[in-house]
Design a protein around this motif. Structure first.
Motif, PDB file in Angstrom:
ATOM      1  N   ALA A  19      41.732  38.121 -26.298  1.00  0.00           N
ATOM      2  CA  ALA A  19      42.342  36.990 -27.011  1.00  0.00           C
ATOM      3  C   ALA A  19      41.797  35.659 -26.501  1.00  0.00           C
ATOM      4  N   SER A  20      41.665  35.532 -25.188  1.00  0.00           N
ATOM      5  CA  SER A  20      41.137  34.285 -24.637  1.00  0.00           C
ATOM      6  C   SER A  20      39.683  34.072 -25.052  1.00  0.00           C
ATOM      7  N   ALA A  21      38.902  35.171 -25.113  1.00  0.00           N
ATOM      8  CA  ALA A  21      37.510  35.061 -25.550  1.00  0.00           C
ATOM      9  C   ALA A  21      37.441  34.595 -26.999  1.00  0.00           C
ATOM     10  N   PHE A  22      38.321  35.134 -27.830  1.00  0.00           N
ATOM     11  CA  PHE A  22      38.351  34.750 -29.241  1.00  0.00           C
ATOM     12  C   PHE A  22      38.736  33.281 -29.398  1.00  0.00           C
ATOM     13  N   VAL A  23      39.732  32.840 -28.653  1.00  0.00           N
ATOM     14  CA  VAL A  23      40.186  31.449 -28.753  1.00  0.00           C
ATOM     15  C   VAL A  23      39.094  30.490 -28.285  1.00  0.00           C
ATOM     16  N   VAL A  24      38.485  30.780 -27.151  1.00  0.00           N
ATOM     17  CA  VAL A  24      37.449  29.890 -26.617  1.00  0.00           C
ATOM     18  C   VAL A  24      36.253  29.827 -27.554  1.00  0.00           C
ATOM     19  N   GLN A  25      35.922  30.949 -28.193  1.00  0.00           N
ATOM     20  CA  GLN A  25      34.793  30.956 -29.128  1.00  0.00           C
ATOM     21  C   GLN A  25      35.036  29.999 -30.289  1.00  0.00           C
ATOM     22  N   ARG A  26      36.297  29.793 -30.665  1.00  0.00           N
ATOM     23  CA  ARG A  26      36.604  28.858 -31.764  1.00  0.00           C
ATOM     24  C   ARG A  26      36.222  27.421 -31.403  1.00  0.00           C
ATOM     25  N   PHE A  27      36.028  27.160 -30.120  1.00  0.00           N
ATOM     26  CA  PHE A  27      35.718  25.794 -29.668  1.00  0.00           C
ATOM     27  C   PHE A  27      34.220  25.578 -29.458  1.00  0.00           C
ATOM     28  N   ASP A  28      33.392  26.492 -29.920  1.00  0.00           N
ATOM     29  CA  ASP A  28      31.945  26.348 -29.728  1.00  0.00           C
ATOM     30  C   ASP A  28      31.439  25.021 -30.283  1.00  0.00           C
ATOM     31  N   LEU A  29      31.778  24.718 -31.523  1.00  0.00           N
ATOM     32  CA  LEU A  29      31.275  23.496 -32.148  1.00  0.00           C
ATOM     33  C   LEU A  29      31.851  22.239 -31.508  1.00  0.00           C
ATOM     34  N   PRO A  30      33.188  22.141 -31.290  1.00  0.00           N
ATOM     35  CA  PRO A  30      33.696  20.934 -30.619  1.00  0.00           C
ATOM     36  C   PRO A  30      33.094  20.716 -29.228  1.00  0.00           C
ATOM     37  N   VAL A  31      32.895  21.784 -28.473  1.00  0.00           N
ATOM     38  CA  VAL A  31      32.309  21.637 -27.131  1.00  0.00           C
ATOM     39  C   VAL A  31      30.866  21.168 -27.240  1.00  0.00           C
ATOM     40  N   LEU A  32      30.130  21.747 -28.179  1.00  0.00           N
ATOM     41  CA  LEU A  32      28.740  21.326 -28.366  1.00  0.00           C
ATOM     42  C   LEU A  32      28.666  19.865 -28.777  1.00  0.00           C
ATOM     43  N   ARG A  33      29.552  19.447 -29.664  1.00  0.00           N
ATOM     44  CA  ARG A  33      29.578  18.041 -30.081  1.00  0.00           C
ATOM     45  C   ARG A  33      29.926  17.130 -28.905  1.00  0.00           C
ATOM     46  N   PHE A  34      30.824  17.586 -28.051  1.00  0.00           N
ATOM     47  CA  PHE A  34      31.170  16.800 -26.867  1.00  0.00           C
ATOM     48  C   PHE A  34      29.973  16.673 -25.935  1.00  0.00           C
ATOM     49  N   LEU A  35      29.271  17.772 -25.718  1.00  0.00           N
ATOM     50  CA  LEU A  35      28.105  17.735 -24.839  1.00  0.00           C
ATOM     51  C   LEU A  35      26.986  16.878 -25.429  1.00  0.00           C
ATOM     52  N   GLU A  36      26.949  16.755 -26.753  1.00  0.00           N
ATOM     53  CA  GLU A  36      25.961  15.887 -27.391  1.00  0.00           C
ATOM     54  C   GLU A  36      26.294  14.412 -27.175  1.00  0.00           C
ATOM     55  N   GLY A  37      27.589  14.107 -27.050  1.00  0.00           N
ATOM     56  CA  GLY A  37      27.980  12.716 -26.862  1.00  0.00           C
ATOM     57  C   GLY A  37      28.790  12.139 -27.991  1.00  0.00           C
ATOM     58  N   TYR A  38      29.341  12.991 -28.862  1.00  0.00           N
ATOM     59  CA  TYR A  38      30.234  12.522 -29.925  1.00  0.00           C
ATOM     60  C   TYR A  38      31.653  12.508 -29.361  1.00  0.00           C
ATOM     61  N   TRP A  39      32.038  11.355 -28.821  1.00  0.00           N
ATOM     62  CA  TRP A  39      33.278  11.240 -28.075  1.00  0.00           C
ATOM     63  C   TRP A  39      34.299  10.396 -28.811  1.00  0.00           C
ATOM     64  N   HIS A  40      35.521  10.469 -28.307  1.00  0.00           N
ATOM     65  CA  HIS A  40      36.626   9.679 -28.864  1.00  0.00           C
ATOM     66  C   HIS A  40      36.352   8.188 -28.644  1.00  0.00           C
ATOM     67  N   PRO A  41      36.812   7.337 -29.570  1.00  0.00           N
ATOM     68  CA  PRO A  41      36.537   5.896 -29.440  1.00  0.00           C
ATOM     69  C   PRO A  41      36.927   5.280 -28.106  1.00  0.00           C
ATOM     70  N   TRP A  42      37.948   5.815 -27.439  1.00  0.00           N
ATOM     71  CA  TRP A  42      38.350   5.191 -26.173  1.00  0.00           C
ATOM     72  C   TRP A  42      37.334   5.440 -25.059  1.00  0.00           C
ATOM     73  N   LEU A  43      36.341   6.290 -25.329  1.00  0.00           N
ATOM     74  CA  LEU A  43      35.262   6.496 -24.365  1.00  0.00           C
ATOM     75  C   LEU A  43      34.017   5.673 -24.701  1.00  0.00           C
ATOM     76  N   ARG A  44      34.154   4.731 -25.611  1.00  0.00           N
ATOM     77  CA  ARG A  44      32.996   3.927 -26.010  1.00  0.00           C
ATOM     78  C   ARG A  44      32.355   3.154 -24.856  1.00  0.00           C
ATOM     79  N   PRO A  45      33.130   2.568 -23.945  1.00  0.00           N
ATOM     80  CA  PRO A  45      32.471   1.885 -22.817  1.00  0.00           C
ATOM     81  C   PRO A  45      31.570   2.817 -22.008  1.00  0.00           C
ATOM     82  N   LEU A  46      32.055   4.018 -21.716  1.00  0.00           N
ATOM     83  CA  LEU A  46      31.233   4.990 -21.001  1.00  0.00           C
ATOM     84  C   LEU A  46      30.037   5.396 -21.845  1.00  0.00           C
TER      85      LEU A  46
END
Length: 293
Positions: free
Chosen positions: A70-97
């Motif tokens: 179950a944990s493997a299935f749930v984490v796999q659902r986050f593949d795209l959001p994690v990849l987008r985060f690693l690319e640098g598509y972040w929430h606006p409050w992280l704009r200074p960083l």
């Protein structure tokens, strides 16, 4: 425990989908179990488990497997959001960083460009082997950097952004707009190579997430969980960089070799002149995006 159950369990673990999907989850929970046993003691846990009736032991093991799956299935659902985060598509409050990291990437890009120009000005017959190797390396690094105004805050983001830009620069075709249409008409062999490359990239990002979770959840139980989590996260990120380069190069090669299929399917003529093709490609992109050319 019955022998048949052990045999069945072993055969299932040998299946390919278990190896690809559950292995990171299994390692995560195994590490957590090791950290917990170190913190609270192995002897008491093993004594308690051995005292339970056999049906309950089997039920507990099945429950553990269900949690892992179950944990493997749930984490796999986050593949795209994690990849987008690693690319640098972040929430606006992280704009200074984000702005700070983009400035650092711009400086790195400038250093690479300046050094490349310096070596390029040297007469080829005067360059030594070390300079030739450095020139090739710098040329390769520039290939995986986008235009200055398109820089992302992370190297992974820049590699993928550069791959998105190259078909636009060469053919006037916007990758984001055209890719879903082109994908439908690609040969099966090309699709297979692209799917394998993308799966490798997704697996690397998933491994990075498991490493982060390992660090967060198990560090308070055992000190060694921190360096293990950090090391595996660094390993996963470098794995993602290599996978992104491979995936980006395949995307570019797909446009190089198969963009004519897009023109043919849409009944657009493919211009023979490169400059004219960029103009027509921009019109085709506009047509696909808005419905007019």
């Amino acid at each position: 425990m019955p022998t048949k159950f052990l045999e069945s369990f072993g055969s299932k673990l040998a299946e390919k989908w278990v190896a690809t999907l559950l292995t990171p989850a299994f390692v995560f929970w195994l590490g957590g179990a090791a950290a917990g046993l170190q913190r609270f003691g192995w002897k008491s846990a093993s004594t308690w488990f051995s005292q339970q009736p056999e049906p309950l032991q089997i039920a507990l093991l099945i429950g553990v497997l269900c949690v892992i799956a179950a944990s493997a299935f749930v984490v796999q659902r986050f593949d795209l959001p994690v990849l987008r985060f690693l690319e640098g598509y972040w929430h606006p409050w992280l704009r200074p960083l984000r702005r700070c990291l983009i400035a650092l990437e711009a400086k790195r890009s400038q250093r690479i460009s300046t050094r490349w120009q310096t070596l390029k000005r040297i007469d080829p017959s005067q360059r030594n082997a070390e300079q030739r190797d450095e020139l090739v390396q710098l040329d390769w690094q520039q290939l995986h950097l986008p235009l200055e105004k398109q820089l992302m805050p992370t190297r992974l983001g820049n590699i993928l952004r550069a791959a998105e830009q190259r078909p636009l620069e060469k053919y006037g075709l916007d990758t984001i707009v055209c890719w879903s249409r082109l994908w439908l008409i690609l040969p099966d062999a090309v699709k297979k190579d692209l799917q394998e490359a993308r799966a490798d990239l997704n697996t690397a990002s998933r491994f990075w997430l498991w490493s982060l979770l390992f660090f967060i959840f198990w560090t308070f139980l055992a000190w060694w969980a921190a360096p293990v989590g950090i090391f595996s996260a660094i390993f996963a990120y470098n794995w993602a960089l290599d996978a992104a380069r491979n995936y980006g190069e395949l995307i570019e090669a797909t446009f190089d070799m198969h963009r004519h299929l897009l023109y043919q399917s849409l009944r657009w003529n493919l211009p023979p002149d490169p400059n004219e093709e960029r103009r027509v490609g921009q019109q085709l992109t506009e047509y696909l995006w808005r419905g007019w050319g």
